[in-house]
Design an enzyme around this catalytic site. Structure first.
Site, short mmCIF file in Angstrom:
data_model
loop_
_atom_site.label_atom_id
_atom_site.label_comp_id
_atom_site.label_asym_id
_atom_site.label_seq_id
_atom_site.Cartn_x
_atom_site.Cartn_y
_atom_site.Cartn_z
N HIS A 212 -15.74 -43.50 0.37
CA HIS A 212 -15.16 -44.64 1.15
C HIS A 212 -15.96 -45.24 2.24
O HIS A 212 -15.55 -46.49 2.89
CB HIS A 212 -13.73 -44.34 1.83
CG HIS A 212 -13.84 -43.33 2.99
ND1 HIS A 212 -14.36 -42.11 3.18
CD2 HIS A 212 -13.68 -43.83 4.47
CE1 HIS A 212 -14.36 -41.81 4.22
NE2 HIS A 212 -14.08 -42.51 5.20
N1 UDP Z 1 -7.51 -36.76 2.06
C1 UDP Z 1 -6.46 -36.53 1.82
N2 UDP Z 1 -5.95 -37.30 0.55
C2 UDP Z 1 -7.11 -38.22 -0.16
C3 UDP Z 1 -8.23 -38.10 0.31
C4 UDP Z 1 -8.71 -37.55 1.74
O1 UDP Z 1 -5.25 -36.15 2.48
O2 UDP Z 1 -6.70 -38.52 -1.09
C5 UDP Z 1 -7.82 -36.17 3.44
C6 UDP Z 1 -8.78 -35.23 3.73
O3 UDP Z 1 -8.46 -33.73 3.39
C7 UDP Z 1 -9.49 -35.11 5.09
C8 UDP Z 1 -9.17 -36.69 5.43
O4 UDP Z 1 -8.48 -37.16 4.44
O5 UDP Z 1 -8.64 -34.35 5.97
C9 UDP Z 1 -10.49 -37.47 5.41
O6 UDP Z 1 -10.48 -38.56 5.57
P1 UDP Z 1 -11.24 -39.83 5.50
O7 UDP Z 1 -12.23 -39.42 4.49
O8 UDP Z 1 -10.54 -41.34 5.36
O9 UDP Z 1 -12.15 -39.89 6.94
P2 UDP Z 1 -13.30 -39.23 7.58
O10 UDP Z 1 -13.04 -37.59 7.34
O11 UDP Z 1 -14.38 -39.69 6.77
O12 UDP Z 1 -13.12 -39.50 9.02
#
Ligand code: UDP
Length: 400
Positions: A212
């Site tokens: 993403h």
């Molecule tokens: N996550 C979720 N469902 C999904 C994809 C990711 O619950 O379909 C969770 C994942 O386990 C993690 C969080 O979303 O805890 C990550 O979010 P994201 O990748 O949007 O943000 P980042 O971690 O890069 O800030």
């Protein structure tokens, strides 16, 4: 410690958040704070898949929502959230403000606390990618400059802060709250089996991917390579891709949908389902920050598709950092070649991100900045008030 939290005035600790990872990582602290927590959601993530349904699943109280933030350019997200928070803090001042991580919501929360002279607690302080092309890197640095209490997830995060001149007395190594989030929400074995059966998957027999970040999605040429790598892997074993709204839109705009023909694309899944899928995947491929930490708790290998990481602790054993491009499938094959023995080895290693008690420690730190009415002052019970730690003027003023 908990009995002190119970004496905090109702809604006295403002927890400002706006995205899925913040909900995940602040859930346990919010639960620990109980009625003292006042959750303010900036609306940075506004899809139900990424926000509303998460609140219910994590058992969090209904937040106060700000408007004018979701889908706006970065400057407006910060400016509008700051204006909304300032209005609310003026009408009902909290005794302390908590923010987590490096989002625009967290930066707005930090600036709003600063503008009203409220003690600021930064959860997950001291992460650095040293990649100035990442907006999050700027957000983190700015929040750490403003924070009164910096909750470093690891000893290395503390060292990075000290090297930047943050006084040691402001920093506490707490661990990362994601560890307790994973432990609480990972389903039991039979429920995991049911999730895998629903998607037609077998344990250790598939790749779970999440993509993403703008560096992977915004340039159609890069997106084509990343999706092409996943498509190639999908000819060998199932590749499951919960499709983030940004990635879905960018894929459609670039006409790259055919690359996803053999990939099992599903809408973003709830946290419990995600942990079920992640915990039994042969390898994960992801550009997420949180997933880098979660795989160390789940004991699964990760190919981190990014130019840089602010979580090098994950790289020692659990993750391989691969620049967006053709190296993705090579890295996946290397991990697959390690087979069951490789998976067993990772499962036996401790997570470098802590012991699962970070939220408890952070709640304890809050008792240093919030003084509830029942606390005895020299002249009897004091009114609720905020204590501003480490804010006294230097003993010797060296300026002009
Ligand atoms: N996550 C979720 N469902 C999904 C994809 C990711 O619950 O379909 C969770 C994942 O386990 C993690 C969080 O979303 O805890 C990550 O979010 P994201 O990748 O949007 O943000 P980042 O971690 O890069 O800030």
């Amino acid at each position: 410690m908990n009995h002190l939290i119970n004496t905090f005035p109702s809604r006295s600790v403002a927890v400002v958040l706006g995205t899925r990872p913040e909900l995940v990582k602040l859930a346990e602290l919010i639960r620990t704070l109980g009625p003292a927590a006042r959750v303010l959601h900036t609306g940075q993530h506004y899809d139900d898949d990424l926000s509303g349904s998460f609140l219910d699943e994590l058992g969090l109280p209904a937040p106060e929502y700000l408007t004018g933030v979701g889908g706006r350019p970065r400057a407006l997200q910060v400016a509008n959230a700051l204006a909304g928070l300032d209005e609310r803090f003026a009408a009902e001042p909290p005794l302390a403000v908590v923010v987590q991580g490096d989002t625009n919501a967290a930066l707005a929360g930090a600036l709003a606390a600063n503008a009203r002279d409220l003690p600021l607690v930064h959860v997950e302080a001291g992460l650095r990618s040293h990649d100035r092309a990442m907006p999050e890197e700027h957000n983190r640095v700015l929040i750490d400059r403003l924070a009164d209490v910096l909750c470093a997830a690891t000893p290395d995060n503390r060292e990075l802060l000290l090297a930047e001149g943050v006084p040691a007395e402001r920093i506490a190594v707490t661990g990362n709250t994601v560890v307790e989030a994973v432990r609480r929400h990972r389903p039991r074995a039979e429920d995991r089996e049911a999730v895998l059966a629903e998607y037609g998957l077998t344990r250790d027999g598939y790749v779970l991917a999440t993509i993403h970040r703008p560096e992977n999605t915004d340039d159609p040429a890069v997106l084509a390579v990343v999706l092409g790598e996943l498509a190639g892997l999908a000819h060998e074993l199932p590749v499951v891709l919960p499709l983030h709204p940004r990635t879905r839109v960018r894929t459609e705009e670039a006409g790259l949908d055919p690359l996803l023909d053999d990939v099992t694309c599903i809408p973003p899944v709830d946290y419990t389902t995600f942990l079920a899928l992640a915990g039994d995947a042969a390898v994960l491929v992801s550009d997420s920050g949180g997933v880098q930490e979660e795989t160390t708790v789940l004991g699964r290998p990760l190919v981190a598709v990014r130019r840089s990481t602010e979580r090098p602790e994950a790289l020692a054993e659990f993750a391989d950092l691969v620049t967006p491009g053709l190296g993705i499938s090579t890295a996946v094959h290397r991990r697959l070649a390690q087979g069951k023995a490789g998976l067993r080895r990772l499962a036996s290693l401790p997570s470098p991100f802590g012991d699962g008690h970070a939220s408890e420690r952070i709640a304890g730190l809050l008792t240093q900045v919030v003084r509830p009415s029942t606390a005895e002052g020299p002249r009897g019970p004091t009114a609720p008030h905020a204590v501003r730690p480490h804010r006294s003027a230097p003993a010797v003023f060296a300026g002009v």
